[in-house]
Design a protein around this motif. Structure first.
Motif, PDB file in Angstrom:
ATOM      1  N   TRP A  30      36.621  39.104  39.919  1.00 45.72           N
ATOM      2  CA  TRP A  30      36.508  37.537  38.616  1.00 45.72           C
ATOM      3  C   TRP A  30      35.066  37.629  38.234  1.00 45.72           C
ATOM      4  CZ3 TRP A  30      33.804  32.392  39.182  1.00 45.72           C
ATOM      5  CH2 TRP A  30      34.525  32.268  38.753  1.00 45.72           C
ATOM      6  N   ARG A  31      34.831  36.586  36.533  1.00 42.74           N
ATOM      7  CA  ARG A  31      33.443  36.379  36.305  1.00 42.74           C
ATOM      8  C   ARG A  31      33.761  34.699  35.667  1.00 42.74           C
ATOM      9  NH1 ARG A  31      32.583  42.064  34.089  1.00 42.74           N
ATOM     10  NH2 ARG A  31      31.852  42.918  35.692  1.00 42.74           N
ATOM     11  N   ALA A  32      33.308  33.639  36.570  1.00 38.33           N
ATOM     12  CA  ALA A  32      33.224  32.600  35.106  1.00 38.33           C
ATOM     13  C   ALA A  32      33.029  32.898  33.399  1.00 38.33           C
ATOM     14  CB  ALA A  32      32.207  32.008  35.774  1.00 38.33           C
ATOM     15  N   ASP A  37      33.451  32.441  25.782  1.00 36.92           N
ATOM     16  CA  ASP A  37      34.769  34.037  25.855  1.00 36.92           C
ATOM     17  C   ASP A  37      35.993  32.315  25.653  1.00 36.92           C
ATOM     18  OD1 ASP A  37      33.334  35.532  26.381  1.00 36.92           O
ATOM     19  OD2 ASP A  37      33.875  34.445  28.751  1.00 36.92           O
ATOM     20  N   ARG A  38      36.575  32.638  24.726  1.00 34.14           N
ATOM     21  CA  ARG A  38      38.408  32.087  24.484  1.00 34.14           C
ATOM     22  C   ARG A  38      38.971  31.741  25.631  1.00 34.14           C
ATOM     23  NH1 ARG A  38      39.056  31.919  18.476  1.00 34.14           N
ATOM     24  NH2 ARG A  38      37.289  33.313  18.091  1.00 34.14           N
ATOM     25  N   ARG A  39      39.858  30.480  25.662  1.00 34.46           N
ATOM     26  CA  ARG A  39      41.409  30.426  26.880  1.00 34.46           C
ATOM     27  C   ARG A  39      41.897  29.554  26.772  1.00 34.46           C
ATOM     28  NH1 ARG A  39      38.524  34.537  28.897  1.00 34.46           N
ATOM     29  NH2 ARG A  39      37.700  34.615  30.239  1.00 34.46           N
ATOM     30  N   SER A  40      42.784  29.642  27.555  1.00 35.69           N
ATOM     31  CA  SER A  40      44.316  29.364  26.929  1.00 35.69           C
ATOM     32  C   SER A  40      44.551  27.545  27.447  1.00 35.69           C
ATOM     33  CB  SER A  40      44.738  30.052  26.638  1.00 35.69           C
ATOM     34  OG  SER A  40      45.858  30.342  27.511  1.00 35.69           O
ATOM     35  N   PRO A  41      45.863  27.143  26.589  1.00 34.56           N
ATOM     36  CA  PRO A  41      46.219  25.996  27.610  1.00 34.56           C
ATOM     37  C   PRO A  41      46.787  27.106  29.309  1.00 34.56           C
ATOM     38  CG  PRO A  41      47.364  25.892  25.830  1.00 34.56           C
ATOM     39  CD  PRO A  41      46.332  27.759  25.660  1.00 34.56           C
ATOM     40  N   CYS A  42      46.809  27.918  29.257  1.00 30.06           N
ATOM     41  CA  CYS A  42      47.607  28.842  30.202  1.00 30.06           C
ATOM     42  C   CYS A  42      47.050  29.202  31.594  1.00 30.06           C
ATOM     43  CB  CYS A  42      48.962  30.101  29.589  1.00 30.06           C
ATOM     44  SG  CYS A  42      49.189  30.715  31.105  1.00 30.06           S
ATOM     45  N   PRO A  43      46.583  28.969  32.941  1.00 33.92           N
ATOM     46  CA  PRO A  43      46.582  29.006  33.611  1.00 33.92           C
ATOM     47  C   PRO A  43      46.290  30.338  34.414  1.00 33.92           C
ATOM     48  CG  PRO A  43      47.523  27.752  34.687  1.00 33.92           C
ATOM     49  CD  PRO A  43      47.948  27.323  33.384  1.00 33.92           C
ATOM     50  N   MET A  44      47.026  30.845  34.149  1.00 34.77           N
ATOM     51  CA  MET A  44      47.678  32.018  34.643  1.00 34.77           C
ATOM     52  C   MET A  44      46.598  33.175  33.536  1.00 34.77           C
ATOM     53  SD  MET A  44      48.723  34.734  36.814  1.00 34.77           S
ATOM     54  CE  MET A  44      50.022  33.064  37.939  1.00 34.77           C
ATOM     55  N   LEU A  45      46.925  32.921  32.568  1.00 37.30           N
ATOM     56  CA  LEU A  45      46.607  33.704  31.017  1.00 37.30           C
ATOM     57  C   LEU A  45      45.295  33.684  30.721  1.00 37.30           C
ATOM     58  CD1 LEU A  45      48.703  33.222  28.329  1.00 37.30           C
ATOM     59  CD2 LEU A  45      49.005  35.076  29.906  1.00 37.30           C
ATOM     60  N   ASN A  46      44.030  32.643  31.048  1.00 35.79           N
ATOM     61  CA  ASN A  46      42.972  32.457  31.970  1.00 35.79           C
ATOM     62  C   ASN A  46      42.827  33.230  33.305  1.00 35.79           C
ATOM     63  OD1 ASN A  46      43.056  30.403  29.447  1.00 35.79           O
ATOM     64  ND2 ASN A  46      43.016  29.174  30.845  1.00 35.79           N
ATOM     65  N   THR A  47      42.727  33.479  33.789  1.00 40.73           N
ATOM     66  CA  THR A  47      43.129  33.295  35.194  1.00 40.73           C
ATOM     67  C   THR A  47      42.417  35.067  35.031  1.00 40.73           C
ATOM     68  OG1 THR A  47      44.004  31.802  36.730  1.00 40.73           O
ATOM     69  CG2 THR A  47      43.507  33.908  37.792  1.00 40.73           C
ATOM     70  N   LEU A  48      43.782  35.465  34.434  1.00 40.88           N
ATOM     71  CA  LEU A  48      44.287  36.985  34.403  1.00 40.88           C
ATOM     72  C   LEU A  48      42.935  37.260  33.140  1.00 40.88           C
ATOM     73  CD1 LEU A  48      47.335  37.813  33.772  1.00 40.88           C
ATOM     74  CD2 LEU A  48      46.286  38.462  35.914  1.00 40.88           C
ATOM     75  N   TYR A  53      41.915  41.787  33.305  1.00 37.36           N
ATOM     76  CA  TYR A  53      43.338  42.149  33.230  1.00 37.36           C
ATOM     77  C   TYR A  53      43.901  42.041  32.001  1.00 37.36           C
ATOM     78  CZ  TYR A  53      44.325  42.504  37.724  1.00 37.36           C
ATOM     79  OH  TYR A  53      43.723  43.447  39.295  1.00 37.36           O
ATOM     80  N   LEU A  54      43.039  41.030  31.174  1.00 40.66           N
ATOM     81  CA  LEU A  54      42.869  40.701  30.162  1.00 40.66           C
ATOM     82  C   LEU A  54      41.910  41.010  29.609  1.00 40.66           C
ATOM     83  CD1 LEU A  54      45.639  38.148  29.245  1.00 40.66           C
ATOM     84  CD2 LEU A  54      45.411  40.608  29.175  1.00 40.66           C
ATOM     85  N   PRO A  55      41.070  41.345  28.200  1.00 37.91           N
ATOM     86  CA  PRO A  55      39.375  41.628  27.087  1.00 37.91           C
ATOM     87  C   PRO A  55      38.830  39.625  27.838  1.00 37.91           C
ATOM     88  CG  PRO A  55      40.998  41.843  25.650  1.00 37.91           C
ATOM     89  CD  PRO A  55      41.982  41.198  27.235  1.00 37.91           C
ATOM     90  N   ARG A  56      37.591  39.956  28.648  1.00 35.03           N
ATOM     91  CA  ARG A  56      37.024  38.410  29.411  1.00 35.03           C
ATOM     92  C   ARG A  56      36.731  37.706  27.988  1.00 35.03           C
ATOM     93  NH1 ARG A  56      36.765  39.444  34.719  1.00 35.03           N
ATOM     94  NH2 ARG A  56      35.835  41.479  35.373  1.00 35.03           N
ATOM     95  N   ASN A  57      36.655  38.291  26.871  1.00 38.17           N
ATOM     96  CA  ASN A  57      36.099  37.440  26.027  1.00 38.17           C
ATOM     97  C   ASN A  57      37.654  36.817  25.669  1.00 38.17           C
ATOM     98  OD1 ASN A  57      37.858  39.148  24.511  1.00 38.17           O
ATOM     99  ND2 ASN A  57      35.352  39.403  23.028  1.00 38.17           N
ATOM    100  N   GLY A  58      39.022  36.904  25.318  1.00 37.61           N
ATOM    101  CA  GLY A  58      40.208  36.160  25.343  1.00 37.61           C
ATOM    102  C   GLY A  58      40.478  36.886  23.802  1.00 37.61           C
ATOM    103  N   ALA A  59      39.639  37.385  23.567  1.00 36.99           N
ATOM    104  CA  ALA A  59      39.891  37.550  22.234  1.00 36.99           C
ATOM    105  C   ALA A  59      41.029  38.759  21.396  1.00 36.99           C
ATOM    106  CB  ALA A  59      38.433  37.502  21.159  1.00 36.99           C
TER     107      ALA A  59
END
Length: 243
Positions: A30-32, A37-48, A53-59
């Motif tokens: 885990w890294r903050a 970095d882009r994040r969503s309204p979904c806590p699970m997708l943000n967690t991953l 597990y998903l691109p850390r930059n959210g892009a």
């Protein structure tokens, strides 16, 4: 005494699955998120995304990346992931119709909807960020170490009722209601204590408030794949409990 026993159970669970937890802790630490970095309204997708597990930059997330990431992390089946991915791609702003950014999920009506368990409605301006007040309303129902079907159904129903009172423009389509039910079924499945129908309260708290997998607290990847049929069946049970 009950707290001490519960803690001991969690610690023994950690000891029982060292290889699984070492893999998830070491390969996907885990890294903050960074400010960019882009994040969503979904806590699970943000967690991953926070675990890689998903691109850390959210892009620039493709369906293939999404399917692989959710399968590896929480054993979500491709059929269930494709439902989320198809909705996300409808709001893509990447310039490539086959990819999306996590922030594209901010668009109201894709997977984001009124009555979120941890976010404010779009009427109030910010439907993206974790809202501690709203989460406190939801979590006030989680008074036991284990969240039962009845408790989850009650928390969901109470949150929708509160949102209807607070938001003069509250509106949920039939698909929004279904999505919100599936979200509850999903956390019960992913953060289950091996039952697939009840969740560990502390684990749910960890994901929603810290957007971090509760690996150190004893959580492990579900052994059985979580499919559309799995979630649909669980939604049926939640409805029977009064959701």
């Amino acid at each position: 005494m009950k707290i001490a026993v519960w803690t001991a159970c969690l610690l023994s669970s950690v000891a029982a699955y060292p290889s699984v937890q070492e893999h998830q802790s070491n390969d996907y630490p885990w890294r903050a998120p960074k400010a960019t970095d882009r994040r969503s309204p979904c806590p699970m997708l943000n967690t991953l995304a926070n675990h890689g597990y998903l691109p850390r930059n959210g892009a620039n997330i493709s369906m293939e990346i999404l399917i692989a990431g959710l399968k590896t992390s929480v054993n979500l089946g491709a059929d269930a992931t494709e439902v989320v991915g198809a909705a996300a791609l409808k709001g893509s702003t990447t310039g490539n119709a086959s990819t999306f950014h996590l922030t594209d999920l901010d668009k109201h009506g894709l997977i984001e909807h009124d009555g979120s368990l941890s976010r404010a409605d779009i009427y109030f301006g910010d439907n993206h960020s974790f809202n501690a007040t709203i989460w406190a309303q939801t979590a006030s129902h989680f008074t036991s170490p284990i969240i039962s079907l009845a408790t989850a159904a009650k928390a969901h129903k109470a949150r929708l009722a509160a949102a209807q009172i607070e938001n003069p423009q509250f509106n949920m389509s039939a698909s929004d209601v279904q999505a919100s039910m599936i979200e509850t079924a999903l956390y019960l499945s992913v953060l289950s204590n091996d039952t697939g129908a009840t969740a560990v309260s502390a684990w749910v708290q960890k994901v929603f408030t810290e957007e971090k997998l509760p690996i150190k607290e004893g959580w492990k990847r579900p052994e059985g794949e979580i499919s559309v049929s799995t979630l649909t069946a669980l939604v049926g049970k939640l409805v029977a409990e009064g959701m």
